[in-house]
Design a protein around this motif. Sequence first.
Motif, PDB file in Angstrom:
ATOM      1  N   GLN A  41       1.352 -11.442   8.646  1.00 23.14           N
ATOM      2  CA  GLN A  41       0.586 -11.601   7.408  1.00 23.14           C
ATOM      3  C   GLN A  41      -0.501 -12.661   7.585  1.00 23.14           C
ATOM      4  N   ARG A  42      -0.165 -13.753   8.264  1.00 18.45           N
ATOM      5  CA  ARG A  42      -1.181 -14.794   8.487  1.00 18.45           C
ATOM      6  C   ARG A  42      -2.307 -14.282   9.377  1.00 18.45           C
ATOM      7  N   LEU A  43      -1.978 -13.444  10.346  1.00 16.52           N
ATOM      8  CA  LEU A  43      -3.004 -12.856  11.217  1.00 16.52           C
ATOM      9  C   LEU A  43      -3.972 -11.990  10.417  1.00 16.52           C
ATOM     10  N   LEU A  44      -3.407 -11.109   9.605  1.00 17.64           N
ATOM     11  CA  LEU A  44      -4.236 -10.137   8.892  1.00 17.64           C
ATOM     12  C   LEU A  44      -5.007 -10.755   7.733  1.00 17.64           C
ATOM     13  N   SER A  45      -4.552 -11.914   7.259  1.00 16.41           N
ATOM     14  CA  SER A  45      -5.266 -12.568   6.155  1.00 16.41           C
ATOM     15  C   SER A  45      -5.881 -13.895   6.596  1.00 16.41           C
ATOM     16  N   ALA A  46      -6.220 -13.996   7.868  1.00 14.41           N
ATOM     17  CA  ALA A  46      -6.803 -15.243   8.386  1.00 14.41           C
ATOM     18  C   ALA A  46      -8.102 -15.600   7.674  1.00 14.41           C
ATOM     19  N   ASP A  47      -8.843 -14.585   7.230  1.00 17.36           N
ATOM     20  CA  ASP A  47     -10.094 -14.834   6.508  1.00 17.36           C
ATOM     21  C   ASP A  47      -9.901 -14.847   5.001  1.00 17.36           C
ATOM     22  N   LYS A  48      -8.621 -14.897   4.578  1.00 19.52           N
ATOM     23  CA  LYS A  48      -8.287 -14.943   3.145  1.00 19.52           C
ATOM     24  C   LYS A  48      -8.903 -13.772   2.372  1.00 19.52           C
ATOM     25  N   GLY A  49      -8.800 -12.591   3.004  1.00 22.09           N
ATOM     26  CA  GLY A  49      -9.313 -11.396   2.363  1.00 22.09           C
ATOM     27  C   GLY A  49      -8.212 -10.418   1.982  1.00 22.09           C
ATOM     28  N   VAL A  50      -6.959 -10.851   2.070  1.00 21.38           N
ATOM     29  CA  VAL A  50      -5.828  -9.986   1.732  1.00 21.38           C
ATOM     30  C   VAL A  50      -5.106 -10.553   0.516  1.00 21.38           C
ATOM     31  N   TYR A  51      -5.125  -9.794  -0.587  1.00 27.12           N
ATOM     32  CA  TYR A  51      -4.410 -10.180  -1.799  1.00 27.12           C
ATOM     33  C   TYR A  51      -3.344  -9.131  -2.059  1.00 27.12           C
ATOM     34  N   VAL A  52      -2.100  -9.561  -1.972  1.00 27.80           N
ATOM     35  CA  VAL A  52      -0.976  -8.652  -2.149  1.00 27.80           C
ATOM     36  C   VAL A  52      -0.784  -8.415  -3.644  1.00 27.80           C
ATOM     37  N   VAL A  53      -1.002  -7.174  -4.082  1.00 31.00           N
ATOM     38  CA  VAL A  53      -0.890  -6.840  -5.498  1.00 31.00           C
ATOM     39  C   VAL A  53       0.169  -5.754  -5.682  1.00 31.00           C
ATOM     40  N   LYS A  54       0.530  -5.512  -6.933  1.00 27.68           N
ATOM     41  CA  LYS A  54       1.552  -4.515  -7.259  1.00 27.68           C
ATOM     42  C   LYS A  54       1.152  -3.147  -6.716  1.00 27.68           C
ATOM     43  N   GLY A  55       2.084  -2.500  -6.049  1.00 27.32           N
ATOM     44  CA  GLY A  55       1.819  -1.192  -5.484  1.00 27.32           C
ATOM     45  C   GLY A  55       1.089  -1.240  -4.158  1.00 27.32           C
ATOM     46  N   LEU A  56       0.803  -2.455  -3.671  1.00 30.87           N
ATOM     47  CA  LEU A  56       0.096  -2.645  -2.391  1.00 30.87           C
ATOM     48  C   LEU A  56      -1.199  -1.834  -2.334  1.00 30.87           C
ATOM     49  N   LYS A  57      -1.929  -1.854  -3.439  1.00 29.61           N
ATOM     50  CA  LYS A  57      -3.195  -1.116  -3.489  1.00 29.61           C
ATOM     51  C   LYS A  57      -4.241  -1.784  -2.600  1.00 29.61           C
ATOM     52  N   ASP A  58      -5.183  -0.966  -2.114  1.00 31.33           N
ATOM     53  CA  ASP A  58      -6.199  -1.469  -1.187  1.00 31.33           C
ATOM     54  C   ASP A  58      -7.349  -2.213  -1.876  1.00 31.33           C
ATOM     55  N   ASP A  59      -7.361  -2.236  -3.197  1.00 29.55           N
ATOM     56  CA  ASP A  59      -8.506  -2.767  -3.930  1.00 29.55           C
ATOM     57  C   ASP A  59      -8.875  -4.194  -3.544  1.00 29.55           C
ATOM     58  N   MET A  60      -7.880  -4.968  -3.095  1.00 31.07           N
ATOM     59  CA  MET A  60      -8.137  -6.363  -2.754  1.00 31.07           C
ATOM     60  C   MET A  60      -7.635  -6.697  -1.350  1.00 31.07           C
ATOM     61  N   ILE A  61      -7.708  -5.708  -0.470  1.00 27.59           N
ATOM     62  CA  ILE A  61      -7.255  -5.922   0.907  1.00 27.59           C
ATOM     63  C   ILE A  61      -8.390  -5.682   1.886  1.00 27.59           C
ATOM     64  N   SER A  62      -8.799  -6.729   2.582  1.00 28.28           N
ATOM     65  CA  SER A  62      -9.766  -6.628   3.684  1.00 28.28           C
ATOM     66  C   SER A  62      -9.146  -7.356   4.872  1.00 28.28           C
ATOM     67  N   TYR A  63      -8.644  -6.593   5.811  1.00 27.51           N
ATOM     68  CA  TYR A  63      -7.886  -7.164   6.925  1.00 27.51           C
ATOM     69  C   TYR A  63      -8.779  -7.914   7.913  1.00 27.51           C
ATOM     70  N   THR A  64      -8.232  -9.017   8.441  1.00 24.21           N
ATOM     71  CA  THR A  64      -8.848  -9.696   9.571  1.00 24.21           C
ATOM     72  C   THR A  64      -8.309  -9.042  10.829  1.00 24.21           C
ATOM     73  N   ALA A  65      -8.920  -7.987  11.270  1.00 30.21           N
ATOM     74  CA  ALA A  65      -8.475  -7.269  12.464  1.00 30.21           C
ATOM     75  C   ALA A  65      -9.568  -6.305  12.885  1.00 30.21           C
TER      76      ALA A  65
END
Length: 497
Positions: A100-124
Amino acid sequence: MAEQIFLSDSRTAVDRKYVGFTPNGGSIKPVHVAGGVFRSIYGKYNTTMSIKRLALVSDAKGVVPKGNELDTVYDSMKEREKIEESVTPNALESLRNVMQRLLSADKGVYVVKGLKDDMISYTAGSSYFITRRSMYEDTGEFIGGLIKEYCPDLANYIKDVLSSANDPISLLFEPVVEKDMEEFQDVSRHEELPAFQNINENTAWFLHGIKESGLCLLENFKMHPNTLTQLRLFNFFCIFHLIRYMAMLEAFYCGEQVRPILLDFSGKTPSQSSVARASEISYTQMHKSINRFYAWGYSQWLEENGFDKRGLLECSVPTYKKDKKLSSTSKDELETLWSLAKERAENAASEDDARLTFGETMYDMLALEASSHPVNCLKILGTASGILYPPDKLHPNKRFVLSQDVLEMMLRSCVGPDEVLNGKEIRERLWERFGIIIGGSQFELDKIRQSGMIMQVDEDALEANFTSFASVLESMDFAEEMADGILQIRLGGLSND
């Protein structure tokens, strides 16, 4: 009484018709640009939940999403034979936290209900981590579309890098990734914008810069061993051209001169260096140019929607959205701005001048009412990516001071792996490909004068700025000063073949 004006509607319409994306993200980060660029270039996105189930352990408050509990994930992986029998639940939990720390290193991953992609930008950096559109990513989709059209060789190379998925992060996730991709339907079509339907001299120059800098960067990438570094440099390439695009909208649509970007290598504060002060002015003139473009854009919107001078003088005070309640302070501020606009427009010489007056006021109103606005978006993105300084996001006076990563991207976009350039040649390429001025040559002074840019900086200070630039290149092993005093810039590299 004329029709009510809703500022949000006008902003959406102007961005859609003339800009191609919505530059209003108050929390935009470089990773958001990367997410949009990669999706645009790759043409597909990942729809599976496997990465999110494994790596997104908890949200910012420590709450574990339903279905992501350790026991559930552990049992699922054992059932699918994705984990060795010797791996304990505790060991898996430790690994998941690292993931989780790897993928959100740029603080672009927000874990929301249902794990929707609306607020997920992976650092990868591979096709595994391309999601459906998240917040703020339309900026990346737009610049990705431009690169696909005007530098397709670079776009195809980046697509191959994303496909290869041979970097350490992708290899870590490879056992659980399902190759379930959906076609991406690009809605940010730059070819529909008037600037690209009727390309003027300034637009052609901008696009030529993308092509030439992109092809040069591509040749250097072919000699570079690390794909993650390549993707990071490519993202800086996209961000810089995105900022240039915003700064040149007035030149595209209103026929104004291109404003140079003066880089500051003085290492001093603006109070101690005329170059640092001039770089501040360079940034200020950039955002004033954006302000003027939007004033023009809103005046065009007013005309397209049938507002003439008389109708605007009778029009009630605009509001941000229909039925939005305003505080008494906000209401007073908007009423004051609109009243002042009416006073100025009353004496306007023409209908167009009157509409421009109201367009300027609409832009000012949006700056008060909206959560963010174009200049703020540009400032936040430029600061986060190492293009603007000081690093404090709230600092009002920025100047162009590049991080080492951004400077490396610039050099790799201007100097081919087999080339050796002198000082004169690097100055010319930085201008032609990025609109950059460093100083110390008649060529650059002429560009400053031609642009109408007012800068109180002497030639000696600009010469010293270039000397400091050369010293930075030498410290990066990208240049050396020969015995006769001639600066030679070379990058070199190792072939990937």
